[in-house]
Design a protein around this motif. Structure first.
Motif, PDB file in Angstrom:
ATOM      1  N   VAL A  74       0.836  -1.204   0.000  1.00 30.56           N
ATOM      2  CA  VAL A  74       0.000   0.000   0.000  1.00 30.56           C
ATOM      3  C   VAL A  74       0.873   1.257   0.000  1.00 30.56           C
ATOM      4  O   VAL A  74       0.631   2.187  -0.773  1.00 30.56           O
ATOM      5  N   LEU A  75       1.891   1.291   0.855  1.00 31.10           N
ATOM      6  CA  LEU A  75       2.755   2.477   0.935  1.00 31.10           C
ATOM      7  C   LEU A  75       3.466   2.751  -0.384  1.00 31.10           C
ATOM      8  O   LEU A  75       3.660   3.908  -0.759  1.00 31.10           O
ATOM      9  N   ALA A  95       1.309   9.165   7.502  1.00 25.11           N
ATOM     10  CA  ALA A  95       0.203   9.360   6.556  1.00 25.11           C
ATOM     11  C   ALA A  95      -0.790   8.206   6.632  1.00 25.11           C
ATOM     12  O   ALA A  95      -2.009   8.427   6.663  1.00 25.11           O
ATOM     13  N   LEU A  96      -0.290   6.972   6.678  1.00 23.70           N
ATOM     14  CA  LEU A  96      -1.194   5.823   6.756  1.00 23.70           C
ATOM     15  C   LEU A  96      -1.936   5.803   8.087  1.00 23.70           C
ATOM     16  O   LEU A  96      -3.142   5.554   8.135  1.00 23.70           O
ATOM     17  N   LEU A  97      -1.237   6.089   9.174  1.00 28.84           N
ATOM     18  CA  LEU A  97      -1.879   6.072  10.485  1.00 28.84           C
ATOM     19  C   LEU A  97      -2.874   7.220  10.664  1.00 28.84           C
ATOM     20  O   LEU A  97      -3.730   7.171  11.555  1.00 28.84           O
ATOM     21  N   LEU A 125      11.128   2.465   9.723  1.00 30.08           N
ATOM     22  CA  LEU A 125      11.787   2.558   8.420  1.00 30.08           C
ATOM     23  C   LEU A 125      11.250   3.677   7.537  1.00 30.08           C
ATOM     24  O   LEU A 125      11.985   4.224   6.718  1.00 30.08           O
ATOM     25  N   ARG A 126       9.981   4.000   7.692  1.00 32.99           N
ATOM     26  CA  ARG A 126       9.361   5.003   6.819  1.00 32.99           C
ATOM     27  C   ARG A 126       8.439   5.914   7.633  1.00 32.99           C
ATOM     28  O   ARG A 126       7.218   5.856   7.487  1.00 32.99           O
ATOM     29  N   PRO A 127       9.005   6.738   8.475  1.00 34.77           N
ATOM     30  CA  PRO A 127       8.168   7.505   9.408  1.00 34.77           C
ATOM     31  C   PRO A 127       7.145   8.430   8.736  1.00 34.77           C
ATOM     32  O   PRO A 127       6.015   8.523   9.210  1.00 34.77           O
ATOM     33  N   ARG A 128       7.502   9.088   7.658  1.00 34.76           N
ATOM     34  CA  ARG A 128       6.539  10.000   7.016  1.00 34.76           C
ATOM     35  C   ARG A 128       5.377   9.234   6.391  1.00 34.76           C
ATOM     36  O   ARG A 128       4.220   9.623   6.534  1.00 34.76           O
TER      37      ARG A 128
END
Length: 148
Positions: free
Chosen positions: A21-22, A63-65, A56-59
């Motif tokens: 998804v990301l 956005a997903l959270l 690993l992918r904070p930004r």
């Protein structure tokens, strides 16, 4: 299998589905998120997978959270033994099929998949969204939604 509480429904995303998804690998993955928002159905992320994603992918994780239907499913102490047992079974299955767990990231994917199974079962058999269905070959009764 337990029945789902009335009015509550959703999907559990394993680690590979989250990255799918990301990375916007398919319209299907985006559509699962879109339909979940439109229908107000939960997208549950195993805590193991969420921790990996945020590290690993904070930004992208933020956005997903921020999507209102996305939530993190905890791993309470009572669920640790069951998750560990499922992890061992899944890893053994991968080894039997010459897909042995060989890296730390693969081990994390197995742990997150085992946690996804525990979360799905606790919710009456929610589907697990995955792009790596072979992880679940050794587990019976799991309902999968396979991403392309």
């Amino acid at each position: 299998m337990r029945s789902e509480p009335e009015g509550l429904t959703g999907h559990v995303l394993d680690l590979d589905a989250i990255y799918h998804v990301l990375d916007a690998k398919s319209d299907y993955g985006r559509e699962i998120v879109r339909q979940s928002v439109l229908r107000n159905t939960t997208l549950l992320l195993p805590a193991v997978a969420a921790q990996c994603m945020t590290g690993l992918r904070p930004r992208q994780a933020d956005a997903l959270l921020a999507v209102p239907v996305v939530t993190i499913g905890g791993l309470p102490a009572a669920d640790v033994p069951g998750t560990a047992q499922l992890s061992r079974k899944m890893a053994a299955g991968l080894e039997r099929h010459a897909r042995g767990v060989s890296t730390q990231s693969e081990l994390v994917a197995v742990l997150a998949a085992a946690h996804a199974v525990v979360l799905a079962e606790a919710r009456g058999g929610w589907r697990i969204v995955t792009s790596t269905p072979h992880l679940y070959d050794e587990i019976s009764g799991v309902r999968l939604e396979i991403l392309p």
